[in-house]
Design an enzyme around this catalytic site. Sequence first.
Site, short mmCIF file in Angstrom:
data_model
loop_
_atom_site.label_atom_id
_atom_site.label_comp_id
_atom_site.label_asym_id
_atom_site.label_seq_id
_atom_site.Cartn_x
_atom_site.Cartn_y
_atom_site.Cartn_z
CE LYS A 59 42.48 21.63 35.99
NZ LYS A 59 41.08 21.92 36.34
NE ARG B 105 49.45 23.07 42.96
CZ ARG B 105 48.37 23.77 42.52
NH1 ARG B 105 48.12 24.95 43.05
NH2 ARG B 105 47.61 23.29 41.59
CD GLU C 246 37.16 25.17 36.67
OE1 GLU C 246 38.37 25.29 36.93
OE2 GLU C 246 36.47 26.09 36.18
#
Length: 569
Positions: A280, A270, A45
């Site tokens: 983030k 992850r 994104e």
Amino acid sequence: MTVPNLGTGERNESSTPPPNFISTIIDEDLQSGKHKTVITRFPPEPNGYLHIGHAKSICINFGLASAYNGRCHLRFDDTNPTKEETEYVETIKESVRWLGFDWGEHLYYASDYFEQLYHWAEELIQKGKAYVDDLTADQIREYRGTLTEPGKESPYRQRSTEENLDLFRRMRAGEFPDGSRVLRAKIDMASPNMNLRDPVMYRILHATHPHTGDDWNIYPMYDYAHGQSDSIEGITHSICTLEFEDHRPLYEWFIEQLGIYRPQQIEFARLNLTYSVMSKRKLLELVKEGNVSGWDDPRMPTLVGMRRRGYTPESIRNFCERIGVGRNDSWIDMSILEESVREDLNERAPRVMGVLRPLRLVIDNYPEQMTEEFDAANHPNKPEMGSRKVPFSRVVYIEKDDFMEEPAKGYFRLAPGREVRLRYAYIVQCVGVVKDENTGEVVEVHCTYDPETRGGSTPDGRKIKGTIHWVSARHSIQAEVRLYDRLFTVPNPGGDRNGPDWKSCLNPASIERIGSCRMEPCLASAEPESRYQFERQGYFYVDPSDSSPGAPVFNRTVTLRDSWAKSGG
RNA sequence: UGGGGCGUCGCCAAGCGGUAAGGCACCGGAUUUUGAUUCCGGCACUCCCAGGUUCGAUCCCUGGCGCCCCAGCCA
């Protein structure tokens, strides 16, 4: 895999990653004829910078594509214009390229599919599988139920197809204000899987999109866009992280209702790195609150940060290979990352001498005006890397740490009466010290040298345990060095529910700037982005932003292993 | 307490019914003009626990226990 040479001294390298559970699935799919080729995708994104966790995903997706001679698409999941910016797109592309991967012609945006997605939405309405809901966001939340209680159906759930279509078209036309209505999939408000309780497909957003401008007043949710985007692109294996496993039934529901090609989604765990944070949100917070200098602060786990720290793409790829791919929640030890760079830099970084914390050493019996030049190997195990001349004179600087007035047990560097080798130069013996009158601190060490030991040899066969680096006072240049250490003081910042907040775990000593370092003269011409090993210290990278011609600034990428320091020395 | 995952050495991770790979870390020891590199050697009679099936189970079954994810008009 294409590894472009970006002129930063990176090697070309081609390797096939070791097998893992995903490649096993692919092998089976290829063997069974389910697929003839492998098409993966990396779908960031554009709302932030890529970090080492993304690198893992990039390596998996591009690595698999390359290993199977397939291809990997780079697709920006730009479904939320209120959070995304074009500036991120370029940085992300550059990071992927820097890492050594190439998406060729296959650069896409989810927004490329907005029209198609819209038509599919109308199709679902027509099939009675989607409806416009007038409930507020709060009401929708209430109606959704909880993890243990089923939700209840919205009073608008039974609208007619005609009304739904009309309303949805008017949503697109911009007739309604933000947040006033949404389009929802009509699935099952009692599903134990929360994602299936009539998820929102479209929301009204009167926002300008970086790619589609003001064409749209409604934007698809990620969950509605992602699966179909993969389908459109013919992705064979849609690899994502574990938290999307619960969404898979939803993606498949859309695919099935629409009767379109179904990519196979495979989830992996992850990356978590000790002494670091990876979200983030947290990284953004560090940047915004000035805890770091920016996204490319060398302490950041971002790709731009690691690059500025001096990490090589090879070392990061190698790291990703070492940690493997699995489904266990895991915390990778920082030492694996560090060892990955050392391994790479040990091979390629020329050795050089630099004194970080200078201490004057005067050689009493060395002629005042004399200067000699010694030949120093650029790499001890690689003669092909050549050598350079290092000037030597009566006054040199040595590392403060390399002298102890009262040597600790096991210390074999310089101390009163002791001998030590000045690398490539001479064996010297300490005959005295000069102290600061007020502080008592040793400010100068006096030695005598043994002319017979020219070059550092010992013709008499005597063993010299310590060899230290040095730099001629008169010939050396001054330079700034930045010593970096882990950003956090604890392995899992904020991970302890009863422990301190993650930001109070920031390591106050994560950066130390030293402006008074002395380096051998050849470093005056050190090129930005070049890498060196300062012998006995570590690997350093010439900062591309803060260095200027003749005045390099060195960022410490990683220290050398130091079994003396480790043992408590 | 609903659903979805996961549990193999300090940290990762192979293993897919035949008797525990590898990496990092750690501990020796050799070589060394970087206390670096390199090199040798050590490092799980045991696979979350308890039962069961089997000649044989880390791998199959049952029951526990522990951890992670899900209640954004974020992705």
